[in-house]
Design an enzyme around this catalytic site. Structure first.
Site, PDB file in Angstrom:
ATOM      1  N   TYR A   6       0.801  -1.224   0.000  1.00 24.31           N
ATOM      2  CA  TYR A   6       0.000   0.000   0.000  1.00 24.31           C
ATOM      3  C   TYR A   6       0.835   1.276   0.000  1.00 24.31           C
ATOM      4  CZ  TYR A   6      -3.766  -3.198   1.225  1.00 24.31           C
ATOM      5  OH  TYR A   6      -4.665  -4.233   1.216  1.00 24.31           O
TER       6      TYR A   6
ATOM      7  N   HIS B  54      -4.306   6.275  -1.345  1.00 19.62           N
ATOM      8  CA  HIS B  54      -4.920   6.267  -0.012  1.00 19.62           C
ATOM      9  C   HIS B  54      -3.892   6.549   1.081  1.00 19.62           C
ATOM     10  CE1 HIS B  54      -8.849   5.850   1.531  1.00 19.62           C
ATOM     11  NE2 HIS B  54      -8.879   4.573   1.828  1.00 19.62           N
TER      12      HIS B  54
ATOM     13  N   PHE C 257      -5.455  -0.824   9.766  1.00 16.66           N
ATOM     14  CA  PHE C 257      -5.855  -0.476   8.411  1.00 16.66           C
ATOM     15  C   PHE C 257      -6.736   0.767   8.481  1.00 16.66           C
ATOM     16  CE2 PHE C 257      -4.118  -4.578   7.548  1.00 16.66           C
ATOM     17  CZ  PHE C 257      -3.545  -4.387   6.293  1.00 16.66           C
TER      18      PHE C 257
ATOM     19  N   ASN D 135      -9.737   1.667   7.844  1.00 10.31           N
ATOM     20  CA  ASN D 135     -11.064   1.696   8.457  1.00 10.31           C
ATOM     21  C   ASN D 135     -11.051   1.489   9.972  1.00 10.31           C
ATOM     22  OD1 ASN D 135     -10.408  -0.977   8.257  1.00 10.31           O
ATOM     23  ND2 ASN D 135     -12.300  -1.618   7.272  1.00 10.31           N
TER      24      ASN D 135
ATOM     25  N   ASP E 229      -6.203  11.661   2.243  1.00  8.82           N
ATOM     26  CA  ASP E 229      -6.509  11.787   0.816  1.00  8.82           C
ATOM     27  C   ASP E 229      -7.976  12.173   0.658  1.00  8.82           C
ATOM     28  OD1 ASP E 229      -7.891   8.765  -0.088  1.00  8.82           O
ATOM     29  OD2 ASP E 229      -6.934   8.980   1.869  1.00  8.82           O
TER      30      ASP E 229
ATOM     31  N   ASN F 272     -13.542   5.992   5.121  1.00  8.55           N
ATOM     32  CA  ASN F 272     -13.627   5.063   6.254  1.00  8.55           C
ATOM     33  C   ASN F 272     -12.711   5.420   7.417  1.00  8.55           C
ATOM     34  OD1 ASN F 272     -15.648   3.462   5.139  1.00  8.55           O
ATOM     35  ND2 ASN F 272     -14.162   2.309   3.935  1.00  8.55           N
TER      36      ASN F 272
END
Length: 192
Positions: free
Chosen positions: A16, A21, A67, A69, A94, A115
């Protein structure tokens, strides 16, 4: 009241690292480098943290290891431990609904389906924290959003996002000094 905690949102893990994100993580990494602050893993705060002494007082930097969320878990833990009020928190993230390279700064508001923000609002019990929204553009179709934010931006878009991070860090002293209107004017201005 001034900012005591700056949180950059993103997802942990190599896969990631370069995704849109993770713009909030990119911001914290750059800020930590400029402030010569070493981020270290802190299990009780579910993330990487650094404490920095600034002319305005002590400021914490946080990159949640949860993560996206579950970002509120890290924010809530650190804020509760150090008795940091929601209005003393700046969340950098973002933003799909802003053109790539543009910046928006505000206090409170909705979460726009983000989220990370949704979970922070739930854990803090209020939407009244500051947000520094880094524009990443929208793919044009809501069905494409997940794939879009979890993919790497083009070289041109990455340069625009990096420029917005530089401008944001340049405007950060105004935020830390509580000069909200001046900060908003500076951050919302389009730079060449």
């Amino acid at each position: 009241m001034s900012i005591r905690l700056i949180v950059g949102l993103g997802n942990p893990g190599k896969e990631y690292e370069q995704t849109r994100h993770n713009a909030g993580f990119w911001f914290i990494d750059e800020l930590a480098w400029q402030w010569k602050a070493g981020l270290r893993d802190e299990k009780k705060f579910y993330g990487q943290v650094a404490r920095v002494n600034r002319p305005q007082g002590e400021v914490w930097l946080l990159k949640p290891d949860t993560f996206m969320n579950l970002s509120g878990k890290a924010v809530g833990a650190l804020a509760q431990f150090y008795k940091i009020l929601p209005q003393e928190i700046l969340v950098v993230h973002d933003e799909l609904d802003i053109a790539c390279g543009r910046i928006r700064f505000k206090l409170g508001g909705g979460n726009g389906g983000h989220n990370g923000l949704k979970d922070i609002q739930a854990k803090l019990g209020t939407p009244d924290f500051y947000r520094l929204r880094l524009g990443i553009d929208h793919p044009g179709d809501r069905n494409l959003v997940t794939a879009y934010v979890l993919n790497k931006p083009s070289a041109d878009d990455r340069r625009l996002i990096d420029d917005s991070i530089s401008q944001s860090i340049e405007g950060l002293p105004l935020i830390l000094d509580g000069q909200w209107e001046e900060a908003t004017r500076f951050l919302h201005s389009k730079r060449s």
